[in-house]
Write a protein that holds these residues in place. Structure first.
Motif, PDB file in Angstrom:
ATOM      1  N   ARG A  83     -22.454 -37.317  34.732  1.00  0.00           N
ATOM      2  CA  ARG A  83     -21.423 -37.782  33.814  1.00  0.00           C
ATOM      3  C   ARG A  83     -20.464 -36.632  33.531  1.00  0.00           C
ATOM      4  O   ARG A  83     -20.890 -35.516  33.245  1.00  0.00           O
ATOM      5  CB  ARG A  83     -22.041 -38.250  32.488  1.00  0.00           C
TER       6      ARG A  83
ATOM      7  N   VAL B 241     -16.658 -40.298  33.116  1.00  0.00           N
ATOM      8  CA  VAL B 241     -16.703 -40.773  34.496  1.00  0.00           C
ATOM      9  C   VAL B 241     -18.106 -40.507  35.029  1.00  0.00           C
ATOM     10  O   VAL B 241     -18.615 -39.386  34.927  1.00  0.00           O
ATOM     11  CB  VAL B 241     -15.662 -40.069  35.375  1.00  0.00           C
ATOM     12  N   TYR B 242     -18.700 -41.543  35.578  1.00  0.00           N
ATOM     13  CA  TYR B 242     -20.056 -41.437  36.112  1.00  0.00           C
ATOM     14  C   TYR B 242     -19.992 -41.385  37.634  1.00  0.00           C
ATOM     15  O   TYR B 242     -19.361 -42.219  38.270  1.00  0.00           O
ATOM     16  CB  TYR B 242     -20.902 -42.619  35.644  1.00  0.00           C
ATOM     17  N   TYR B 243     -20.676 -40.383  38.170  1.00  0.00           N
ATOM     18  CA  TYR B 243     -20.685 -40.154  39.607  1.00  0.00           C
ATOM     19  C   TYR B 243     -22.097 -40.309  40.152  1.00  0.00           C
ATOM     20  O   TYR B 243     -23.060 -39.811  39.558  1.00  0.00           O
ATOM     21  CB  TYR B 243     -20.213 -38.745  39.936  1.00  0.00           C
TER      22      TYR B 243
ATOM     23  N   GLY C 256     -16.688 -42.038  41.631  1.00  0.00           N
ATOM     24  CA  GLY C 256     -16.814 -42.112  40.184  1.00  0.00           C
ATOM     25  C   GLY C 256     -16.373 -43.459  39.631  1.00  0.00           C
ATOM     26  O   GLY C 256     -15.542 -44.160  40.219  1.00  0.00           O
ATOM     27  N   THR C 257     -16.949 -43.809  38.506  1.00  0.00           N
ATOM     28  CA  THR C 257     -16.567 -45.032  37.792  1.00  0.00           C
ATOM     29  C   THR C 257     -16.490 -44.712  36.305  1.00  0.00           C
ATOM     30  O   THR C 257     -17.356 -44.014  35.762  1.00  0.00           O
ATOM     31  CB  THR C 257     -17.549 -46.186  38.089  1.00  0.00           C
ATOM     32  N   GLN C 258     -15.440 -45.202  35.665  1.00  0.00           N
ATOM     33  CA  GLN C 258     -15.185 -44.874  34.266  1.00  0.00           C
ATOM     34  C   GLN C 258     -16.006 -45.766  33.337  1.00  0.00           C
ATOM     35  O   GLN C 258     -16.008 -46.997  33.487  1.00  0.00           O
ATOM     36  CB  GLN C 258     -13.705 -45.044  33.948  1.00  0.00           C
TER      37      GLN C 258
END
Length: 123
Positions: free
Chosen positions: A38, A92-94, A116-118
């Protein structure tokens, strides 16, 4: 070429839940460990959970008891189920995969990264 594709991010109210997905282009077993980082606004990337080579799952720090990693081998997908979300979970999660030996668990240790996804948690 290994590809990791995250999905499932979005806006959620505090106390809510989200499931993030990481679809990988090879078998999960060939890429373990698989981790979730994160990056909170203005902060560095921190490892929050990972699927270890021995198939155990580890959740770190403030996400313990709230985040759970699961997997679906038929879909080559690893999930992180997040519950009781807090505004400080925003970021942002990676998804990451495959560790370089001897480098520990920090960001530079991982060979492969998704885009990544927010995740935004409102108070």
């Amino acid at each position: 070429q290994v590809q990791l594709v995250e999905s499932g991010g979005g806006l959620v109210q505090a106390g809510g839940s989200l499931r993030l997905s990481c679809a990988v282009s090879r078998s999960i077993d060939s890429l373990k460990p698989i981790g979730w980082f994160r990056r909170a606004p203005g902060k560095r990337r921190d490892l929050v959970a990972y699927l270890a080579r021995d198939n155990s799952t580890v959740e770190l720090g403030s996400v313990k008891g709230r985040f759970t990693i699961t997997r679906d081998n038929t879909k080559n997908t690893v999930y992180v189920d997040m519950k009781s979300l807090k505004p400080e979970d925003t970021g942002v999660y990676y998804c990451t995969a495959d560790l370089r030996p001897g480098y520990g668990l920090g960001p530079t240790a991982w060979k492969y990264w998704g885009q990544g996804t927010q995740v935004t948690v409102s108070s």
